[in-house]
Design an enzyme around this catalytic site. Structure first.
Site, PDB file in Angstrom:
ATOM      1  N   GLU A  98     -51.182 -12.605 -37.114  1.00  0.00           N
ATOM      2  CA  GLU A  98     -50.682 -11.252 -36.814  1.00  0.00           C
ATOM      3  C   GLU A  98     -51.763 -10.540 -36.159  1.00  0.00           C
ATOM      4  O   GLU A  98     -52.918 -11.105 -36.320  1.00  0.00           O
ATOM      5  CB  GLU A  98     -50.680 -10.615 -38.146  1.00  0.00           C
ATOM      6  N   ASP A 100     -52.841  -6.678 -34.945  1.00  0.00           N
ATOM      7  CA  ASP A 100     -52.370  -5.525 -35.290  1.00  0.00           C
ATOM      8  C   ASP A 100     -53.074  -4.211 -34.593  1.00  0.00           C
ATOM      9  O   ASP A 100     -54.199  -4.264 -34.452  1.00  0.00           O
ATOM     10  CB  ASP A 100     -52.635  -5.293 -36.792  1.00  0.00           C
ATOM     11  N   GLU A 102     -52.987  -0.321 -35.671  1.00  0.00           N
ATOM     12  CA  GLU A 102     -52.262   0.801 -36.769  1.00  0.00           C
ATOM     13  C   GLU A 102     -52.999   1.928 -36.501  1.00  0.00           C
ATOM     14  O   GLU A 102     -54.280   2.026 -36.401  1.00  0.00           O
ATOM     15  CB  GLU A 102     -52.578   0.409 -38.268  1.00  0.00           C
ATOM     16  N   HIS A 115     -56.879   1.439 -36.213  1.00  0.00           N
ATOM     17  CA  HIS A 115     -57.298   0.344 -36.902  1.00  0.00           C
ATOM     18  C   HIS A 115     -56.633  -1.010 -36.410  1.00  0.00           C
ATOM     19  O   HIS A 115     -55.645  -1.117 -36.022  1.00  0.00           O
ATOM     20  CB  HIS A 115     -56.622   0.477 -38.673  1.00  0.00           C
ATOM     21  N   THR A 116     -57.582  -1.864 -36.048  1.00  0.00           N
ATOM     22  CA  THR A 116     -57.024  -3.256 -35.585  1.00  0.00           C
ATOM     23  C   THR A 116     -57.439  -4.542 -36.588  1.00  0.00           C
ATOM     24  O   THR A 116     -58.358  -4.158 -37.312  1.00  0.00           O
ATOM     25  CB  THR A 116     -57.830  -3.467 -34.309  1.00  0.00           C
ATOM     26  N   ASN A 117     -56.701  -5.444 -36.514  1.00  0.00           N
ATOM     27  CA  ASN A 117     -56.883  -6.880 -37.555  1.00  0.00           C
ATOM     28  C   ASN A 117     -56.414  -7.806 -36.716  1.00  0.00           C
ATOM     29  O   ASN A 117     -55.280  -7.582 -35.911  1.00  0.00           O
ATOM     30  CB  ASN A 117     -56.521  -6.305 -38.752  1.00  0.00           C
ATOM     31  N   ARG A 126     -60.399  -8.785 -40.904  1.00  0.00           N
ATOM     32  CA  ARG A 126     -61.159  -8.812 -39.780  1.00  0.00           C
ATOM     33  C   ARG A 126     -61.032  -7.381 -39.026  1.00  0.00           C
ATOM     34  O   ARG A 126     -60.440  -7.352 -37.913  1.00  0.00           O
ATOM     35  CB  ARG A 126     -60.764  -9.913 -38.634  1.00  0.00           C
ATOM     36  N   GLU A 127     -61.073  -6.516 -39.795  1.00  0.00           N
ATOM     37  CA  GLU A 127     -60.922  -4.998 -39.348  1.00  0.00           C
ATOM     38  C   GLU A 127     -61.942  -4.575 -38.429  1.00  0.00           C
ATOM     39  O   GLU A 127     -63.080  -4.672 -38.710  1.00  0.00           O
ATOM     40  CB  GLU A 127     -60.535  -4.086 -40.692  1.00  0.00           C
ATOM     41  N   TRP A 192     -53.667   5.465 -49.125  1.00  0.00           N
ATOM     42  CA  TRP A 192     -54.771   4.857 -48.422  1.00  0.00           C
ATOM     43  C   TRP A 192     -55.189   5.354 -47.206  1.00  0.00           C
ATOM     44  O   TRP A 192     -56.333   5.067 -46.832  1.00  0.00           O
ATOM     45  CB  TRP A 192     -55.065   3.404 -48.688  1.00  0.00           C
ATOM     46  N   GLY A 196     -59.463   7.514 -47.019  1.00  0.00           N
ATOM     47  CA  GLY A 196     -59.048   6.508 -48.302  1.00  0.00           C
ATOM     48  C   GLY A 196     -58.277   6.887 -48.989  1.00  0.00           C
ATOM     49  O   GLY A 196     -58.347   6.588 -50.414  1.00  0.00           O
ATOM     50  N   ARG A 277     -70.012  -6.536 -47.559  1.00  0.00           N
ATOM     51  CA  ARG A 277     -68.624  -7.054 -47.906  1.00  0.00           C
ATOM     52  C   ARG A 277     -68.672  -8.511 -47.809  1.00  0.00           C
ATOM     53  O   ARG A 277     -67.864  -9.205 -48.491  1.00  0.00           O
ATOM     54  CB  ARG A 277     -67.781  -6.730 -47.101  1.00  0.00           C
TER      55      ARG A 277
END
Length: 288
Positions: A98, A100, A102, A115-117, A126-127, A192, A196, A277
């Protein structure tokens, strides 16, 4: 003597290039949301809307194995808090790939979060997130995904914002075997999406509307013939590359400078900088 071709050469032998029509009637299928999704102007434009009962979405009729996908989008204006406009490529199944975009909604006057991933073999996390250098609700802007065997380049109005390189030599899976469809949807994610989940969707503002035009897929189209997934054949291994320079495209020095400018001025989150993280060490592709 038997010669074994590299995987990417075998795939190239099977690729058929197609420049997709910008007519939404022939290029996409409305997949959910009923009349909340509308193809307008004889197929030249499309709208998705969201109300309290449902969002809406569409998908490309074709599946692609590599391509340069462009779409002009005008995002939900005003108070769009809690809403998400998603625009992405995806395969199917538990080990899906995928890519992304967003767009996370905002309170009136606040900037959108882009937002990418990237998911490979079902693994994401992998944001990277950005603020944009313009108001994406005032006019249409072009959001592009260039996907080839070397890299995935996300661009906004021709300016690269992210380059996910093929790092298979470091043991990182790269999406190159699973065909993907283009999807887009407008939906409620108030738990979210904005700060958040602190800011909820204001349902007095419905309908929320995102607008689309100029969908173009200069891409390699995957066909499922006789119930099996195989690519359509092209004449030679070199023909696709000659006809589609994006198949071997990477960022030149000018592109690298633009990418650096975006990262320095508009990036607000990068998973490769989030050591908290990943206490056991950052993902190996972060070293690139």
């Amino acid at each position: 003597m038997t010669t074994t071709l590299p995987l990417h050469a075998i795939l190239f032998m099977k690729l058929l290039l197609l420049v997709a029509a910008t007519d939404f009637n022939t290029g996409v299928d409305i997949t959910w949301g009923g009349d909340r999704a509308k193809i307008l102007e004889g197929g030249r434009s499309l709208q998705l809307s969201l109300d309290k009962a449902s969002g809406s979405g569409f998908q490309s009729k074709n599946q692609y194995l590599f391509g340069k996908i462009d779409m002009q989008i005008k995002l939900v204006p005003g108070n769009s808090a809690g809403t998400v406009t998603a625009y992405y490529l995806s395969s199917q199944g538990p080990t899906h790939d995928e890519i992304d975009f967003e767009f996370l909604g905002n309170l009136s006057g606040d900037p959108y979060t882009l937002h990418t991933n990237v998911f490979t073999q079902g693994k994401g996390n992998r944001e990277q997130q950005f603020k944009l250098w313009f108001d994406p609700t005032k006019d249409f802007h072009t959001y592009s995904i260039l996907w080839n065997p070397q890299n995935i380049i996300f661009s906004v109005d021709g300016i690269p914002i992210r380059d996910f390189k093929n790092a298979e030599s470091r043991g990182v899976a790269f999406p190159k075997n699973q065909p993907m469809r283009l999807y887009s949807s407008l939906w409620d994610a108030e738990d979210w999406a904005t700060r958040g989940g602190l800011i909820k969707t204001d349902w007095t503002k419905v309908p929320f509307v995102a607008s689309y035009r100029n969908f173009n897929a200069d891409a390699c189209v995957w066909s499922s013939a006789r119930g099996s997934a195989t690519c359509s054949s092209s004449a030679t291994t070199t023909a696709p590359t000659k006809r589609a320079p994006w198949l071997s495209q990477s960022l030149d020095s000018n592109g690298e400078q633009k990418l650096k400018w975006v990262r320095q001025n508009y990036m607000i989150y990068d998973y490769c900088n989030d050591r908290g993280r990943f206490p056991q060490g950052l993902p190996s592709e972060c070293a690139l």
